[in-house]
Structure formats: structure tokens, C-alpha cells
Design an enzyme around this catalytic site. Structure first.
Site, PDB file in Angstrom:
ATOM      1  N   ARG A   1       0.836  -1.216   0.000  1.00  0.00           N
ATOM      2  CA  ARG A   1       0.000   0.000   0.000  1.00  0.00           C
ATOM      3  C   ARG A   1       0.866   1.260   0.000  1.00  0.00           C
ATOM      4  NH1 ARG A   1      -1.958   0.885   6.178  1.00  0.00           N
ATOM      5  NH2 ARG A   1      -0.349  -0.347   7.163  1.00  0.00           N
TER       6      ARG A   1
ATOM      7  N   SER B   1      -4.669   4.583   5.985  1.00  0.00           N
ATOM      8  CA  SER B   1      -4.551   3.189   5.560  1.00  0.00           C
ATOM      9  C   SER B   1      -4.133   3.063   4.101  1.00  0.00           C
ATOM     10  CB  SER B   1      -5.889   2.468   5.749  1.00  0.00           C
ATOM     11  OG  SER B   1      -6.251   2.471   7.109  1.00  0.00           O
TER      12      SER B   1
ATOM     13  N   GLU C   1     -19.014   4.749   0.405  1.00  0.00           N
ATOM     14  CA  GLU C   1     -18.249   4.215  -0.727  1.00  0.00           C
ATOM     15  C   GLU C   1     -19.041   4.277  -2.035  1.00  0.00           C
ATOM     16  OE1 GLU C   1     -18.716   2.619   2.179  1.00  0.00           O
ATOM     17  OE2 GLU C   1     -16.725   2.677   3.102  1.00  0.00           O
TER      18      GLU C   1
ATOM     19  N   PHE D   1     -14.656  -2.984   0.758  1.00  0.00           N
ATOM     20  CA  PHE D   1     -15.549  -1.842   0.505  1.00  0.00           C
ATOM     21  C   PHE D   1     -15.330  -1.262  -0.892  1.00  0.00           C
ATOM     22  CE2 PHE D   1     -14.214  -1.507   5.145  1.00  0.00           C
ATOM     23  CZ  PHE D   1     -15.101  -2.497   5.540  1.00  0.00           C
TER      24      PHE D   1
ATOM     25  N   HIS E   1      -5.548  -3.657   1.851  1.00  0.00           N
ATOM     26  CA  HIS E   1      -5.965  -4.616   2.869  1.00  0.00           C
ATOM     27  C   HIS E   1      -6.749  -5.774   2.263  1.00  0.00           C
ATOM     28  CE1 HIS E   1      -4.773  -1.141   5.129  1.00  0.00           C
ATOM     29  NE2 HIS E   1      -5.003  -1.697   6.290  1.00  0.00           N
TER      30      HIS E   1
ATOM     31  N   ASP F   1      -8.380  -7.964  12.211  1.00  0.00           N
ATOM     32  CA  ASP F   1      -9.745  -7.439  12.037  1.00  0.00           C
ATOM     33  C   ASP F   1     -10.759  -8.545  11.725  1.00  0.00           C
ATOM     34  OD1 ASP F   1      -9.398  -4.791  12.657  1.00  0.00           O
ATOM     35  OD2 ASP F   1      -8.971  -4.175  10.602  1.00  0.00           O
TER      36      ASP F   1
ATOM     37  N   ARG G   1      -1.833  -5.052   3.219  1.00  0.00           N
ATOM     38  CA  ARG G   1      -1.386  -4.353   4.408  1.00  0.00           C
ATOM     39  C   ARG G   1      -0.021  -4.820   4.920  1.00  0.00           C
ATOM     40  NH1 ARG G   1      -3.853  -5.082  10.378  1.00  0.00           N
ATOM     41  NH2 ARG G   1      -3.141  -3.146  11.304  1.00  0.00           N
TER      42      ARG G   1
END
Lengths: 321, 281
Positions: free
Chosen positions: A13, A40, A61, A86, A112, A120, A170
């Protein structure tokens, strides 16, 4: 086995963030949108340099995808950023109608992706995104392997006209590709030439494939490793050429075994050259909380599993012969 | 560009005749909402918007229109054809195989005048906001218009966009909701109440106007009023009160005509009721 070493590890990322900044510097039509995940997605450097070319949509989104589609109508090149879940599943219909069917020059950039989001848990670990995006007519799907390649891919898609899904992750992974590489959309990258088995890997599993190749070499097995960074359009020529030589295949991806790279490869092989193939992928299940390394092991995505799959593929080839 | 009221009325009548004939021709489509919104489309394309039928997708330097409730495609297509975007003869291909006039509008077939696909509801406001933001970045002073159905605003994405536009001072945007009180399954009041629309949009920070959508003089007046209120920090929302099926008495006010086609006898009745005009496709 060709030797790959690394001196640095970084998250892919961050490669996206660096590439976005460069793309913004090269082309003033590049704009960025984010749904409350600037940190992020590593977009802050772009925002600092081009504040007027950044759109913060909040946690909305669907609206972000629509705004991005609309901005192309004024000639802009929008990069949207949020987590892979998302970026795709949540807004599939918005992407389908306002981006893909409308053929808008939107770059859907997803961080991610996959299990390695880690703690998560399954709500955030989408494993279906490659499948969802590749099913959309006209959509290009890219899953680069390390920091440098993600940066190069980000810059390359800014130059390409049409909708693109760019997937990255990530975790911190070894940087083993060149810093000044040219990224060619749709052109597979030969990591190691070999004769006994073809390993087609995507994303950070390319590094696991390299580790697997080294282990296989120790046992006298000569693996060909190809980095399929572009899943659509798929480099069928490179795949068929490799398989003609090795006669068996392992595909490796951090994705559901249904609908990902493995199925894309299988489709090419089924039509042109039916070949024993083993999947290294998540076996049609959701993920769970854990460290990325634990999850890679539990769900069978690490180098050890690629080694085992390669041996199985070779065994099937030999039985067939 | 700026047609007088009498010419606008005549054009609206021609468009209404096209609508019933198009829907009859393929025995499918959405006549009710199309007829209700005909005055709006006519005013927009023949009086209010500065636009170019030569058509560039990026629309830089001209006003843009986005149809969000894509099912009322007959009125959109007929308006575009009358405004010179493509030949009126093409209207006869509506919803037929190999036509550029798909059931719901699309850019996929490269029909001049269409800049986004719509049909799956709730997406057009976001797209219009994006186009409006691009205009601001380009230093382009022209405006962006949208149309939505009242049933359509039951979609959640509309409210994401509703929150975004005032927060970001998207004040080069004039949106319109066709408030006809009907949706496929019945009156909106029965299916899912919309509540006090003015209060809702004002609470989100929009500048809200009302319009008598089947009174051409009022449509032109309110659209011009809306234009005069742009550039003042707020997006503008027009609540356009119409009757579904306006112009054809047996279709008026009934949700039953949301999405069905007239038979031969009903077509004749409808055409008889709409002012006799020349130059239909």
C-alpha cells in the site's frame, strides 16, 4: 534457481501511495478520492502536494464510486481508495453500472486485500474481490507483488485509458523487484525459468513462490515461476508456453480458490492444453482473526503449501504419462 | 436556443406522442413517468441549458444533464432526437435488438447525449456531483442538472450524495426530483413514505425550490430561478410536482402506467388526446 534477495521490506500500500504521488506529478488530471481511510491507503503525501485534487467522501463508498465516474466526464483520472471489501463487494453495482458499463476511466484502488489484513477478521478480509472484478466486462484487474511493483503499477494505470481494479495489501513484504521497472499491463513477468512445474503466483504470494522454488531446487525439482500481476487481461501466451515445457501447474493467490487467478488459468488450460493443476488458495471459506503469518499457515498459503502442491502436480503429470 | 412558450408546448406535445408510440412499438417501457417529465425535459433542452448537440463526452464549457431514473428513457431519447443529437427516425428502434436506444440509457452504444448509464437507481446524483467537481477544477462555469424519481430517493446512495454536496459547496449543481407520488408497487405513501421532502433536503443543507412540473411557464421560471441561485455555496434541489402519465387521461395519476405499454386501441386514444402535430418520427 535464480537467486532473489532483498534488503528492505515494505507494505504494498505504501507503493500505491508513492505511485499515486508520482502519477499526480506527471499528470495534473489525476485526482484521488478516499472514504475515510487516508492513512490506511497512504494518500497523505498526495493530499499534501495536491489538496485541491483530493476528495474526501466520508464513509460513503457508493457515493465515492459515483463521484469518481462523474469526474471522468470532465476529463479527470480518478483513483478511489478504500479497503478491498468496501472497494468491490460493497459497491459492486455502482462499479458495474457507473464505471464498467459506462466505460469510465476510474482506477479502483484497494488496500488490505485478503487474509493478511489479519486481526480485524473475516468482515474485512475479502477473498472474492478478484473474481468480482474480473467478471465485469472491460475491467482490468492487477495484483502486484511488492512495493516497487505496486508503485510502478499505480503509475502505469494512470497512463492507461479504461477502468482498472488495483489490489494491494497491508503486510510488510520483501522488496525484490527493481525500483525503476516498467510495468506492462497484461504482460506476465518471468521470475525463474524451470522445466518441471509451472508456478503461477500473484500478489505477495510471488515471494512465497520464490521461497518454494528454492526449497524445490534443494530437492532437485526445477520450478518455473511466473508472476501474474495482471489477472485480466491474462497473459495466456506466457501461460501456455510455460505449460508446454513443464506439463503441470500450481497457481498461488491470496483469494478464494473459486473465481480467482487459479480459475482464470484453468480456463485457458481447459480450452488449449488440459494440464494437471493444483490450487494454492483459500478453500472456499471465510477467514478469521489472527496474525498475517498465522493465517497464511492455517489457510495454506505459504511456501510450504506451494512446495507440497508442486510435488502433487508433478505426481499427477507423471501418472498421466 | 431559447424557444418561446408556445414552441415549447408544441415540442412537448410532439415528445409525448413519441413516448406513447415508442413504448407501443416494442410493447415495453415506461410511459407514465416519461409523460409526467416531458415539460421538464423540453424546457431544459430547448430553453434553459446551454448545450451542444454535436456532443463531446467531457462536456467542457457546456451545461450537462444526468438522468438518474433511467427507466424514463423514452422522454430522454425523444428530447435528444428533437434537440438534434441524432435522427428522429432512430426512435423507432427503441428497445429493439441492435438499437442504440437501450431500454435504459447507456454510454455503451455511443448514443450522443448520454454520458452515464442509469437504470439501477440511486447512482445519478453522485455522478452529477463528480461532474460538477470536475467543472470546478477545470474553471468551467457551466452547470450540472439531474433528474431523479421520488421512489428512487428511497435508495441509500442518494443520501450519501445529499450529505456530500452541501458539505463541499457543490453550488454548480441543480437537481430535480419528480414528485409524482407513484412507484411500481403503488403510491409512495403506501410503499415507503418519503416524509417532508423540503424539510429533509433543507436539513441536509440544500437550497430547495418547488415547481409545478406540468405547467411549462412555471417549469421555465423555476429552472431560471434555480440558475440564478447557483454559485452561492449551496447545491439546489427542485421538488417538481407532476402527474404520472400527464397528457393522456387514462394514464394520469396511476402507478399502473409506470411500466406497461398501450395496446393498439389505447395508442389511438392517447394520440387523439395529444395535440395533433407534424414531424413525429
Amino acid at each position: 534457481m535464480k537467486k532473489y534477495t532483498y534488503t528492505d521490506k515494505k507494505d504494498t500500500r505504501s507503493g500505491f501511495g508513492a505511485g499515486l504521488l508520482e502519477a499526480g506529478r506527471k499528470n495534473d488530471q489525476v485526482v484521488a478520492l478516499c472514504a475515510d481511510l487516508v492513512g490506511s491507503l497512504k494518500m497523505q503525501d498526495f493530499i499534501n502536494e495536491f489538496p485541491e485534487r483530493f476528495v474526501q467522501t466520508g464513509i460513503a463508498e457508493a457515493n465515492m464510486i459515483g463521484i469518481a465516474a462523474g469526474m471522468t466526464i470532465g476529463g479527470k483520472i480518478p483513483f478511489t481508495g478504500t479497503f478491498a471489501n468496501f472497494s468491490t463487494g460493497r459497491v459492486y453495482d455502482q462499479i458495474r453500472q457507473s464505471v464498467a458499463y459506462s466505460n469510465k476511466n476510474v482506477k479502483i484502488c484497494a488496500s488490505h486485500a485478503g487474509l493478511t489484513l489479519g486481526e480485524d477478521g473475516a468482515t474485512h478480509q475479502i477473498l472474492e474481490d478478484i473474481g468480482l472484478m474480473k467478471m465485469l466486462p472491460g475491467m482490468t484487474v492487477i495484483n502486484p507483488c511488492d512495493y516497487n511493483q505496486t508503485k510502478a503499477a499505480t503509475m502505469a494505470i494512470a497512463e492507461y485509458e479504461g477502468p482498472v481494479y488495483l489490489r494491494f495489501g497491508r503486510p510488510v513484504v520483501p522488496i525484490f523487484t527493481d525500483a525503476d521497472q516498467k510495468f506492462e499491463i497484461g504482460k506476465a513477468w518471468m521470475v525463474n525459468e524451470g522445466a518441471d512445474v509451472s508456478i503461477f503466483a500473484t500478489g505477495h504470494l510471488v515471494w512465497e513462490a520464490i521461497l518454494a522454488g528454492e526449497k524445490l531446487a534443494e530437492e532437485g525439482i526445477d520450478a518455473e515461476i511466473i508472476n501474474i500481476h495482471t489477472i485480466k487481461p491474462l497473459d495466456a501466451e506466457a501461460i501456455l508456453k510455460s505449460v508446454a515445457k513443464t506439463g503441470c501447474v500450481v497457481t498461488a493467490e491470496e483469494h478464494n480458490r473459486l473465481g480467482g487467478l487459479g480459475d482464470s488459468v484453468a480456463q485457458v488450460l481447459a480450452v488449449h492444453n488440459p494440464t494437471p493443476q493444483e490450487y494454492v488458495a483459500v478453500n472456499d471459506s471465510f477467514g478469521e482473526s489472527g496474525t498475517p503469518a498465522q493465517l497464511m499457515t492455517k489457510y495454506g498459503l505459504d511456501a510450504e503449501h506451494i512446495v507440497a502442491a508442486a510435488k502433487k502436480a508433478i505426481e499427477r503429470k507423471n501418472k498421466k504419462a | 436556443m431559447k424557444a418561446d412558450l408556445q414552441t415549447l408546448e408544441k415540442t412537448a406535445s410532439q415528445i409525448r406522442r413519441d413516448i406513447v408510440r415508442m413504448v407501443h412499438g416494442c410493447q415495453s417501457g415506461h410511459p407514465g413517468g416519461s409523460l409526467g417529465c416531458t415539460d421538464f425535459f423540453t424546457a431544459l433542452y430547448f430553453s434553459v441549458m446551454n448545450h451542444d448537440p454535436k456532443f463531446n463526452m467531457d462536456g467542457i464549457g457546456e451545461d450537462l444533464f444526468f438522468l438518474s431514473n433511467g427507466h424514463i428513457s423514452p422522454v430522454f431519447y425523444s428530447t435528444l432526437a428533437h434537440a438534434g443529437y441524432f435522427d428522429k427516425a432512430e426512435l423507432a428502434t427503441f428497445r429493439k435488438l441492435n438499437s442504440r436506444l437501450q431500454g435504459h440509457p447507456t454510454t455503451h452504444e455511443h448514443l450522443p447525449g448520454v454520458r452515464i448509464a442509469s437504470g439501477s437507481l440511486g447512482q445519478g446524483l453522485s455522478v452529477a456531483i463528480g461532474a460538477a467537481l470536475a467543472k470546478k477544477l477545470n474553471g468551467d462555469k457551466s452547470l450540472v442538472f439531474t433528474l431523479h424519481g421520488d421512489g428512487e430517493i428511497q435508495e441509500g446512495q442518494i443520501w450519501e450524495a445529499a450529505m456530500f454536496a452541501p458539505h463541499n459547496h457543490v453550488d454548480n449543481l441543480i437537481s430535480t426530483i419528480d414528485v409524482n407520488g407513484q412507484q411500481i408497487d403503488g403510491p409512495t405513501k403506501k410503499v415507503l413514505s418519503l416524509g417532508d421532502l423540503r424539510a429533509k433536503w433543507e436539513a441536509f443543507g440544500w437550497d430547495v425550490l418547488d415547481m409545478k412540473g406540468n405547467d411549462m411557464a412555471d417549469v421555465v421560471k423555476v429552472l431560471e430561478e434555480a440558475k440564478s441561485r447557483t454559485g452561492q455555496g449551496k447545491p439546489i434541489m427542485i421538488l417538481m410536482h407532476t402527474e404520472m402519465g400527464y397528457g393522456v387521461d387514462f394514464m394520469v395519476g396511476s402507478h399502473k402506467w409506470h411500466g406497461i405499454a398501450p395496446n393498439d386501441e389505447q395508442l389511438k386514444l392517447a394520440l387523439d388526446q395529444l395535440e395533433e402535430t407534424l414531424g413525429d418520427y
